[in-house]
Design a protein around this motif. Sequence first.
Motif, PDB file in Angstrom:
ATOM      1  N   VAL A 138       1.694 -13.946   5.088  1.00  0.00           N
ATOM      2  CA  VAL A 138       1.059 -12.888   4.306  1.00  0.00           C
ATOM      3  C   VAL A 138       0.782 -13.445   2.913  1.00  0.00           C
ATOM      4  O   VAL A 138       1.694 -13.884   2.214  1.00  0.00           O
ATOM      5  N   ALA A 147      -1.996 -11.800  -2.728  1.00  0.00           N
ATOM      6  CA  ALA A 147      -1.657 -11.053  -3.935  1.00  0.00           C
ATOM      7  C   ALA A 147      -2.216 -11.752  -5.172  1.00  0.00           C
ATOM      8  O   ALA A 147      -2.549 -11.105  -6.168  1.00  0.00           O
ATOM      9  N   ILE A 203      -3.284   0.412   4.203  1.00  0.00           N
ATOM     10  CA  ILE A 203      -2.544  -0.818   4.475  1.00  0.00           C
ATOM     11  C   ILE A 203      -3.519  -1.844   5.016  1.00  0.00           C
ATOM     12  O   ILE A 203      -4.148  -1.645   6.053  1.00  0.00           O
ATOM     13  N   ASN A 213      -2.187 -12.569   7.401  1.00  0.00           N
ATOM     14  CA  ASN A 213      -2.788 -11.374   6.816  1.00  0.00           C
ATOM     15  C   ASN A 213      -2.977 -11.494   5.319  1.00  0.00           C
ATOM     16  O   ASN A 213      -2.301 -12.260   4.639  1.00  0.00           O
ATOM     17  N   ASP A 214      -3.914 -10.701   4.835  1.00  0.00           N
ATOM     18  CA  ASP A 214      -4.385 -10.761   3.458  1.00  0.00           C
ATOM     19  C   ASP A 214      -3.963  -9.506   2.718  1.00  0.00           C
ATOM     20  O   ASP A 214      -3.999  -8.403   3.277  1.00  0.00           O
ATOM     21  N   LEU A 215      -3.581  -9.666   1.470  1.00  0.00           N
ATOM     22  CA  LEU A 215      -3.269  -8.552   0.597  1.00  0.00           C
ATOM     23  C   LEU A 215      -4.394  -8.371  -0.418  1.00  0.00           C
ATOM     24  O   LEU A 215      -5.122  -9.316  -0.728  1.00  0.00           O
ATOM     25  N   SER A 216      -4.505  -7.185  -0.953  1.00  0.00           N
ATOM     26  CA  SER A 216      -5.373  -6.981  -2.102  1.00  0.00           C
ATOM     27  C   SER A 216      -4.675  -7.524  -3.344  1.00  0.00           C
ATOM     28  O   SER A 216      -3.445  -7.448  -3.463  1.00  0.00           O
ATOM     29  N   CYS A 255      -2.374  -5.152  -5.036  1.00  0.00           N
ATOM     30  CA  CYS A 255      -1.322  -4.612  -4.177  1.00  0.00           C
ATOM     31  C   CYS A 255      -0.057  -4.292  -4.969  1.00  0.00           C
ATOM     32  O   CYS A 255       0.201  -4.841  -6.042  1.00  0.00           O
ATOM     33  N   ASP A 313       3.073  -2.210  -0.740  1.00  0.00           N
ATOM     34  CA  ASP A 313       2.030  -2.785   0.108  1.00  0.00           C
ATOM     35  C   ASP A 313       2.519  -4.080   0.751  1.00  0.00           C
ATOM     36  O   ASP A 313       2.253  -4.339   1.932  1.00  0.00           O
ATOM     37  N   VAL A 314       3.212  -4.890  -0.021  1.00  0.00           N
ATOM     38  CA  VAL A 314       3.738  -6.154   0.501  1.00  0.00           C
ATOM     39  C   VAL A 314       4.739  -5.879   1.622  1.00  0.00           C
ATOM     40  O   VAL A 314       4.686  -6.493   2.693  1.00  0.00           O
ATOM     41  N   MET A 339       2.940  -4.710   4.755  1.00  0.00           N
ATOM     42  CA  MET A 339       2.199  -5.781   5.418  1.00  0.00           C
ATOM     43  C   MET A 339       3.152  -6.759   6.112  1.00  0.00           C
ATOM     44  O   MET A 339       2.830  -7.288   7.185  1.00  0.00           O
ATOM     45  N   GLY A 357     -10.716  -7.110  -1.345  1.00  0.00           N
ATOM     46  CA  GLY A 357      -9.484  -6.352  -1.345  1.00  0.00           C
ATOM     47  C   GLY A 357      -9.337  -5.505  -2.579  1.00  0.00           C
ATOM     48  O   GLY A 357     -10.085  -5.576  -3.516  1.00  0.00           O
TER      49      GLY A 357
END
Length: 359
Positions: free
Chosen positions: A119, A122, A293, A305-308, A311, A315-316, A319, A359
């Motif tokens: 992941v 961020a 999410i 997977n990708d975070l905004s 975030c 959110d972390v 995910m 994101g």
Amino acid sequence: MLALDRIIDAARAAPRSIVLPEGSDPRIAAGARRAAREGIARPILLGAREEVMAALDGDARGIAIEDPATSPRLQAYAEALHLLRHAKGMDLATAWRRVREPLAFAAMMVRQGDADGTVGGAVATTAETVRAALQIIGLAPGAKIVSSFFLMILCEDYHEQKGAYVFSDCGLVIDPDAAELADIARAAAHSYNAMTGEAPRVAMLSFSTNGSARHQRVDKVVEAVRLARQAEPDLVIEGELQFDAAFVATVGAAKTAPGSRIRGDANVFVFPNLDAANIGYKIAQRIGGAKAIGPVLQGLAKPANDLSRGCSQDDVFHMIALTCAQAGRTLPVAMSGKIDSVWQNSRPAAASLGETRAG
């Protein structure tokens, strides 16, 4: 039980090793610490040990820390990456440099089986995050494109209509053609089924409902529906539909054709392009109060997977849970020809990787 609770419970039942390449970011550290404390994952944070420990406030219980710059895995990873990419012109020296980069190191951990999923995002852009996953983890067998979705959860008291919904593609493919849009729709349907255990009802969104407007953009959506039905005849998919006809029962009854199987009760919403999808999910999140999410990637051989970049630590955590469930095959990433809790797959347009951060 909410879909999110199911995902967390699935992760807790079989905790997985999830590597997070941005280990010194405080949000990443806090989300990882919660994941370890609640027993849903075995987090691995990448970065210089003193920086990661500072982000963790000195509490690394249940968390592994690894520095890509000094790791004993470097030689094996560099040789494996060279073997993987030498046909694309990568020499061994370049492979050595590349695996010292946290995103590439994390992807190699997943590829080599030293972690179950990764992941990031961020700090890094979507382009950087997805490129590392594509080049190193690679596409799932039979995959054509990588796309993404957001799990949108309406669970507040003020939400008249509660539940879990999928919005796709909100993060990657800028302007899919009809064939790509059909693939995105099928992938999103499988994702919804895998997460909730419920049958997907896919609405292909447009500014037109059932021929109320004529335009080539509408034609693209109609053709995507035809292609998706051709590939999966049992899939409940309709379009073109305006959002209100797909989400509000009274509007759906008034606007959709007789015999429609989606009359305001769609649970998967496929947008015609990235503009509409990214704007749509953010309006639902920021004005409508939906929990968003994602973006969750579809079409890779193993979970990445990708975070905004906006975030939060929650959110972390969410995910990480979703990626654990993916890795545990509760949310598989392989392709299936039927709706049977298996994801279909996709490939990102080159422009998406080079030009967007959605994101």
